[in-house]
Design an enzyme around this catalytic site. Sequence first.
Site, PDB file in Angstrom:
ATOM      1  N   LEU A  63      23.041 -27.874   8.263  1.00 23.28           N
ATOM      2  CA  LEU A  63      22.157 -27.097   9.134  1.00 23.28           C
ATOM      3  C   LEU A  63      21.094 -26.331   8.361  1.00 23.28           C
ATOM      4  O   LEU A  63      20.032 -26.025   8.907  1.00 23.28           O
ATOM      5  CB  LEU A  63      22.979 -26.108   9.963  1.00 23.28           C
ATOM      6  CG  LEU A  63      23.925 -26.709  11.007  1.00 23.28           C
ATOM      7  CD1 LEU A  63      24.801 -25.622  11.613  1.00 23.28           C
ATOM      8  CD2 LEU A  63      23.145 -27.434  12.092  1.00 23.28           C
ATOM      9  N   ALA A  87      19.724 -18.515  -0.339  1.00 28.07           N
ATOM     10  CA  ALA A  87      19.796 -18.155  -1.750  1.00 28.07           C
ATOM     11  C   ALA A  87      21.204 -18.297  -2.309  1.00 28.07           C
ATOM     12  O   ALA A  87      21.378 -18.617  -3.484  1.00 28.07           O
ATOM     13  CB  ALA A  87      19.295 -16.730  -1.938  1.00 28.07           C
ATOM     14  N   ASP A  94      25.851 -24.569  25.384  1.00 21.21           N
ATOM     15  CA  ASP A  94      25.679 -25.985  25.723  1.00 21.21           C
ATOM     16  C   ASP A  94      26.268 -26.837  24.603  1.00 21.21           C
ATOM     17  O   ASP A  94      25.603 -27.109  23.597  1.00 21.21           O
ATOM     18  CB  ASP A  94      24.180 -26.256  25.916  1.00 21.21           C
ATOM     19  CG  ASP A  94      23.858 -27.726  26.132  1.00 21.21           C
ATOM     20  OD1 ASP A  94      24.791 -28.489  26.416  1.00 21.21           O
ATOM     21  OD2 ASP A  94      22.674 -28.093  26.015  1.00 21.21           O
TER      22      ASP A  94
END
Length: 400
Positions: A69, A73, A202
């Site tokens: 995804l 850092a 959802d």
Amino acid sequence: MSMLPSLLRSLPKFRQSWKPLHFSNLDFVRLPADQKIEEETRPDYVASRCYPARIGEVFKERYQVVGKLGYGASSTVWLARDMSHRRYVTLKLYINSASLGQHLDDELEMYKRISKASKSHPGRTSVRSLLDSFDLDGPEDKHRCLVHAPLWESVLTFLRRNPIHRLPAPVLAFVLQRSFLSLDYLPTEYIKADNIMFGIEDDSVFSDFEDRELKTPCARKEIDGRVIYESHELRMPKEWGAPVLCDFGSAVPGDVEHSEDIQPDIYRAPEVIIEAPWSYSADIWNVGCMIWSIFENEPLFTGHDPELQTYRSRAHIAEMVSLLGQPPRELLAQGRLSEKNFTKEGGVCAGVPVPDHVLLEDRETSLEGEDKARFLNLMTKILQWEPGKRASAKELAEDD
């Protein structure tokens, strides 16, 4: 007895666990080994510090990695299948423990504080909770993994999607109320637009992501036995969840006094700039500056020094004086750096011009009439020189 099967299906802990999926499709784009991508592009990137996660890998015989995804850092973030609970989660995989030191345990301690706080407080659902945590053995050291419910994107990213780069007033009001509730629930420093993320109601968003990875795997490269994947975005949900405050890696408790500098430059409270003791109310100032940025599409303060062409504390102070008038002497007396920014009479030190004086209540905004008056009244309750005079998070959450 005929009702038993449907009852069992409604209770996840009694349902059969998901089986691992086989991410064996080799039809993906192979990127050149010398092309830097994702976390490799960061100036502080060191490959050996990162856990070499692979899509399809299973942790603790429970969490199967579905896809990447994003990255930051100190960590990479992955969508995963919680096979035991038949749900999707995000895994935040940190660089090795030796590189993070005490910082690694600080975030976990913050989540422990959250878990011990009141479950009945209205701000409880406004703060991201931790589902699980564990350590993984990497090639050189251990790596901490935090497990959360997935979120969509931050308020900051949402703003960038919007052509006018501004939140609609009803959305802003909801985001602010949730932010103030979260601060009242768990006083903590700091909060900014990319620390507030929208939830997802959802689940098809996650199954679509999974299906895409199975059928058209993400581009990647392999170097020295380590695979670097390109991140995939979650598609826009059909139904969003409420915004939550998250990412406590840099947070510190706000209900005790501090002297360290932690806020982003343009959000810094006056007491932080002059290094006076600060606590919870510094985050109230922080939120006020964020409100202006996300609603007016411009920062309230820039701290820009036209001569040096960079941020400068003295320039920031000059902007505050222009907006709020002279600071009280009682505040200046507490600051270790007051003499660097103010004269003995309380004026701004020479070298930086004070912008034309326009009081906060007279500032131009994108609102008009009663809405403008209410908005500026809210900002006035927040942007006070003296920390003790700023409204509390609870008071602001109940503001008209």
